[in-house]
Design a protein around this motif. Structure first.
Motif, PDB file in Angstrom:
ATOM      1  N   LEU A 197      53.859 -38.894  10.050  1.00  0.00           N
ATOM      2  CA  LEU A 197      55.302 -38.162   9.395  1.00  0.00           C
ATOM      3  C   LEU A 197      55.259 -37.355   8.307  1.00  0.00           C
ATOM      4  CD1 LEU A 197      57.405 -41.087   9.101  1.00  0.00           C
ATOM      5  CD2 LEU A 197      57.730 -39.378  10.873  1.00  0.00           C
ATOM      6  N   SER A 198      54.335 -36.979   7.486  1.00  0.00           N
ATOM      7  CA  SER A 198      53.811 -36.815   6.342  1.00  0.00           C
ATOM      8  C   SER A 198      53.724 -35.159   7.148  1.00  0.00           C
ATOM      9  CB  SER A 198      52.014 -37.004   5.632  1.00  0.00           C
ATOM     10  OG  SER A 198      52.104 -36.161   3.957  1.00  0.00           O
ATOM     11  N   TYR A 199      52.291 -35.389   8.225  1.00  0.00           N
ATOM     12  CA  TYR A 199      51.804 -33.832   8.484  1.00  0.00           C
ATOM     13  C   TYR A 199      52.958 -33.382   9.281  1.00  0.00           C
ATOM     14  CZ  TYR A 199      48.436 -31.887  12.414  1.00  0.00           C
ATOM     15  OH  TYR A 199      48.088 -30.622  12.338  1.00  0.00           O
ATOM     16  N   GLY A 200      53.364 -34.157  10.130  1.00  0.00           N
ATOM     17  CA  GLY A 200      54.750 -33.136  10.248  1.00  0.00           C
ATOM     18  C   GLY A 200      55.689 -33.022  10.208  1.00  0.00           C
ATOM     19  N   ARG A 201      56.093 -33.179   8.730  1.00  0.00           N
ATOM     20  CA  ARG A 201      56.865 -32.419   8.267  1.00  0.00           C
ATOM     21  C   ARG A 201      56.073 -31.536   6.966  1.00  0.00           C
ATOM     22  NH1 ARG A 201      58.392 -38.524   5.443  1.00  0.00           N
ATOM     23  NH2 ARG A 201      60.329 -38.938   7.156  1.00  0.00           N
ATOM     24  N   MET A 202      55.046 -31.669   7.237  1.00  0.00           N
ATOM     25  CA  MET A 202      54.098 -29.984   6.439  1.00  0.00           C
ATOM     26  C   MET A 202      54.673 -29.181   7.917  1.00  0.00           C
ATOM     27  SD  MET A 202      49.551 -30.002   5.535  1.00  0.00           S
ATOM     28  CE  MET A 202      49.806 -29.350   7.975  1.00  0.00           C
ATOM     29  N   ILE A 203      54.041 -28.941   9.036  1.00  0.00           N
ATOM     30  CA  ILE A 203      54.070 -28.159   9.649  1.00  0.00           C
ATOM     31  C   ILE A 203      55.027 -27.799   9.712  1.00  0.00           C
ATOM     32  CG2 ILE A 203      53.689 -28.246  12.247  1.00  0.00           C
ATOM     33  CD1 ILE A 203      51.730 -29.810  12.536  1.00  0.00           C
ATOM     34  N   LYS A 204      56.161 -28.195  10.115  1.00  0.00           N
ATOM     35  CA  LYS A 204      57.915 -28.544   9.632  1.00  0.00           C
ATOM     36  C   LYS A 204      57.988 -27.430   8.883  1.00  0.00           C
ATOM     37  CE  LYS A 204      62.600 -30.264  10.476  1.00  0.00           C
ATOM     38  NZ  LYS A 204      62.972 -31.047  10.667  1.00  0.00           N
ATOM     39  N   LYS A 205      57.500 -28.141   7.458  1.00  0.00           N
ATOM     40  CA  LYS A 205      57.634 -27.282   6.026  1.00  0.00           C
ATOM     41  C   LYS A 205      57.085 -25.524   6.733  1.00  0.00           C
ATOM     42  CE  LYS A 205      57.330 -26.794   1.486  1.00  0.00           C
ATOM     43  NZ  LYS A 205      57.241 -27.810   0.207  1.00  0.00           N
ATOM     44  N   GLU A 206      55.736 -25.356   7.053  1.00  0.00           N
ATOM     45  CA  GLU A 206      55.147 -24.539   6.718  1.00  0.00           C
ATOM     46  C   GLU A 206      55.453 -24.110   7.966  1.00  0.00           C
ATOM     47  OE1 GLU A 206      52.725 -23.185   4.782  1.00  0.00           O
ATOM     48  OE2 GLU A 206      53.187 -24.875   3.380  1.00  0.00           O
ATOM     49  N   LYS A 207      55.704 -24.142   8.979  1.00  0.00           N
ATOM     50  CA  LYS A 207      56.611 -22.754  10.139  1.00  0.00           C
ATOM     51  C   LYS A 207      57.712 -23.003  10.464  1.00  0.00           C
ATOM     52  CE  LYS A 207      51.421 -23.426  12.392  1.00  0.00           C
ATOM     53  NZ  LYS A 207      51.002 -23.997  14.039  1.00  0.00           N
ATOM     54  N   LYS A 208      58.250 -23.545   9.823  1.00  0.00           N
ATOM     55  CA  LYS A 208      60.254 -23.531  10.063  1.00  0.00           C
ATOM     56  C   LYS A 208      60.635 -24.333  10.852  1.00  0.00           C
ATOM     57  CE  LYS A 208      59.508 -21.280   5.450  1.00  0.00           C
ATOM     58  NZ  LYS A 208      60.382 -22.409   4.534  1.00  0.00           N
ATOM     59  N   ARG A 209      59.484 -25.058  11.733  1.00  0.00           N
ATOM     60  CA  ARG A 209      60.748 -25.785  12.803  1.00  0.00           C
ATOM     61  C   ARG A 209      58.997 -26.566  12.886  1.00  0.00           C
ATOM     62  NH1 ARG A 209      55.532 -25.650  15.821  1.00  0.00           N
ATOM     63  NH2 ARG A 209      54.070 -23.656  15.452  1.00  0.00           N
ATOM     64  N   ASN A 210      59.877 -27.438  13.983  1.00  0.00           N
ATOM     65  CA  ASN A 210      59.310 -29.051  14.524  1.00  0.00           C
ATOM     66  C   ASN A 210      57.634 -28.763  14.787  1.00  0.00           C
ATOM     67  OD1 ASN A 210      61.159 -30.833  13.728  1.00  0.00           O
ATOM     68  ND2 ASN A 210      62.113 -30.442  15.587  1.00  0.00           N
ATOM     69  N   PRO A 211      56.774 -29.438  14.413  1.00  0.00           N
ATOM     70  CA  PRO A 211      55.639 -29.862  15.090  1.00  0.00           C
ATOM     71  C   PRO A 211      55.330 -29.853  16.982  1.00  0.00           C
ATOM     72  CG  PRO A 211      55.623 -31.405  13.850  1.00  0.00           C
ATOM     73  CD  PRO A 211      56.803 -30.612  14.267  1.00  0.00           C
ATOM     74  N   THR A 212      55.143 -29.574  17.888  1.00  0.00           N
ATOM     75  CA  THR A 212      54.400 -29.801  18.810  1.00  0.00           C
ATOM     76  C   THR A 212      54.163 -31.513  19.111  1.00  0.00           C
ATOM     77  OG1 THR A 212      52.544 -28.241  19.368  1.00  0.00           O
ATOM     78  CG2 THR A 212      54.781 -27.465  19.713  1.00  0.00           C
ATOM     79  N   ILE A 213      54.223 -31.815  20.425  1.00  0.00           N
ATOM     80  CA  ILE A 213      52.875 -33.000  20.737  1.00  0.00           C
ATOM     81  C   ILE A 213      51.635 -31.992  20.647  1.00  0.00           C
ATOM     82  CG2 ILE A 213      52.116 -33.575  22.649  1.00  0.00           C
ATOM     83  CD1 ILE A 213      55.159 -34.441  23.645  1.00  0.00           C
ATOM     84  N   GLN A 214      51.155 -31.019  21.288  1.00  0.00           N
ATOM     85  CA  GLN A 214      49.880 -30.500  21.226  1.00  0.00           C
ATOM     86  C   GLN A 214      49.154 -30.594  19.123  1.00  0.00           C
ATOM     87  OE1 GLN A 214      49.198 -26.356  22.464  1.00  0.00           O
ATOM     88  NE2 GLN A 214      46.847 -27.048  22.718  1.00  0.00           N
ATOM     89  N   GLU A 215      50.526 -29.538  18.219  1.00  0.00           N
ATOM     90  CA  GLU A 215      49.954 -29.867  16.911  1.00  0.00           C
ATOM     91  C   GLU A 215      49.638 -31.164  16.201  1.00  0.00           C
ATOM     92  OE1 GLU A 215      51.638 -26.119  16.250  1.00  0.00           O
ATOM     93  OE2 GLU A 215      52.886 -27.437  15.761  1.00  0.00           O
ATOM     94  N   MET A 216      50.272 -32.293  17.188  1.00  0.00           N
ATOM     95  CA  MET A 216      50.415 -34.193  16.539  1.00  0.00           C
ATOM     96  C   MET A 216      49.318 -34.881  17.142  1.00  0.00           C
ATOM     97  SD  MET A 216      53.134 -33.524  14.733  1.00  0.00           S
ATOM     98  CE  MET A 216      52.649 -35.404  13.661  1.00  0.00           C
ATOM     99  N   GLY A 217      48.950 -33.981  17.767  1.00  0.00           N
ATOM    100  CA  GLY A 217      47.143 -34.885  18.429  1.00  0.00           C
ATOM    101  C   GLY A 217      47.503 -35.825  18.675  1.00  0.00           C
ATOM    102  N   ASP A 218      46.172 -36.730  18.155  1.00  0.00           N
ATOM    103  CA  ASP A 218      46.441 -37.846  18.498  1.00  0.00           C
ATOM    104  C   ASP A 218      47.121 -39.171  17.812  1.00  0.00           C
ATOM    105  OD1 ASP A 218      44.302 -37.408  19.998  1.00  0.00           O
ATOM    106  OD2 ASP A 218      42.307 -38.153  18.662  1.00  0.00           O
ATOM    107  N   PHE A 219      48.393 -38.269  17.678  1.00  0.00           N
ATOM    108  CA  PHE A 219      49.379 -39.644  16.734  1.00  0.00           C
ATOM    109  C   PHE A 219      49.937 -39.734  17.525  1.00  0.00           C
ATOM    110  CE2 PHE A 219      48.382 -37.390  12.481  1.00  0.00           C
ATOM    111  CZ  PHE A 219      48.024 -38.674  12.374  1.00  0.00           C
ATOM    112  N   PHE A 220      49.688 -39.088  18.839  1.00  0.00           N
ATOM    113  CA  PHE A 220      50.568 -39.376  20.277  1.00  0.00           C
ATOM    114  C   PHE A 220      51.346 -40.638  20.583  1.00  0.00           C
ATOM    115  CE2 PHE A 220      46.428 -40.017  22.024  1.00  0.00           C
ATOM    116  CZ  PHE A 220      46.946 -40.218  23.041  1.00  0.00           C
ATOM    117  N   PRO A 221      50.098 -41.975  19.784  1.00  0.00           N
ATOM    118  CA  PRO A 221      50.500 -43.371  20.571  1.00  0.00           C
ATOM    119  C   PRO A 221      51.645 -44.191  19.823  1.00  0.00           C
ATOM    120  CG  PRO A 221      47.778 -43.301  19.784  1.00  0.00           C
ATOM    121  CD  PRO A 221      49.179 -42.140  19.906  1.00  0.00           C
TER     122      PRO A 221
END
Length: 238
Positions: A166-190
């Motif tokens: 969640l912390s990583y996803g929120r950082m991406i969302k804040k920096e890129k002004k959009r939701n992260p992609t599955i590719q960006e979230m990487g090995d958090f997929f489980p």
């Protein structure tokens, strides 16, 4: 253009390092030199890894070991030269160095001659391993010592997994002004995926399992019980 550049880099590596330009070739070379290496073991950066093959048959590496960049694994040393010069006697050494199954060796670690490392071990980056290591342990330092059990490490990772995602996803969302992609979230997929890995690839992410049991890894993905119904449900938590 990027594909051409990547292809040229691969050709250059193959020309300069014909015996170690990738993990498979390096393992074949080591085996020819007498090393015993189990299935599934993977060298992430064989060009910058040093494995001692000067003593035939003295190195044994088990199955599904993960060996990272800058690692040195030794079966002998040349300190005998100091003894010879002082006492005028040649006293050589040769010790079996053994690494068990499912071992991760961190960046720039050194495994000294005669060490026996057990199964299911994580060796922290920069460690100097001079003594035997028990099964199911985390070690680190110079000299390396047991710093935790594998079970404690596992339980800690389980506790931190969701929060870090969640912390990583929120950082991406804040920096890129959009939701992260599955590719960006990487090995958090489980956290949000279960099923055939080909479906995950269609979503934009191909899981990595270098040095792991691939069949078992894919089976675990199929039976995984995600915390979120799907990726969109995970994104709503960001």
């Amino acid at each position: 253009m990027m594909k051409i550049k990547s292809f040229l880099i691969h050709l250059l590596r193959r020309f300069r390092y014909p015996n170690r330009y990738n993990s498979k070739v390096y393992i074949e070379t080591l085996r020819k030199g007498g090393c015993h290496i189990g299935e599934g073991t993977y060298f992430f950066d064989p060009i910058n890894t040093q494995v001692d093959v000067s003593r035939f048959g003295l190195l044994r590496i088990g199955k599904f070991c993960k060996i990272t960049s800058g690692v040195h694994i030794l079966t002998h040393d040349y300190s005998r030269s100091v003894v010879r010069l002082k006492y005028k006697e040649i006293l050589n050494s040769a010790k079996i160095t053994e690494i068990g199954n499912n071992v991760f060796i961190g960046l720039r670690s050194i495994i000294l001659p005669g060490v026996k490392i057990g199964n299911n071990v994580i060796i922290a980056a920069g460690s100097v391993v001079s003594k035997d290591v028990p099964d199911d342990s985390i070690i680190g330092g110079n000299p390396a010592k047991v710093i935790a059990s594998l079970e404690n490490f596992y339980l800690k990772r389980r506790e931190l997994f969701l929060g870090e995602a969640l912390s990583y996803g929120r950082m991406i969302k804040k920096e890129k002004k959009r939701n992260p992609t599955i590719q960006e979230m990487g090995d958090f997929f489980p956290l949000y995926f279960s099923g055939d890995v080909e479906e995950l690839k269609k979503e934009g992410y191909a899981p990595r399992c270098n040095g792991d049991d691939k069949e078992d890894y894919l089976r675990q993905i199929k039976i995984n019980e995600p915390k979120f119904k799907n990726f969109e449900a995970f994104l709503r938590e960001l």
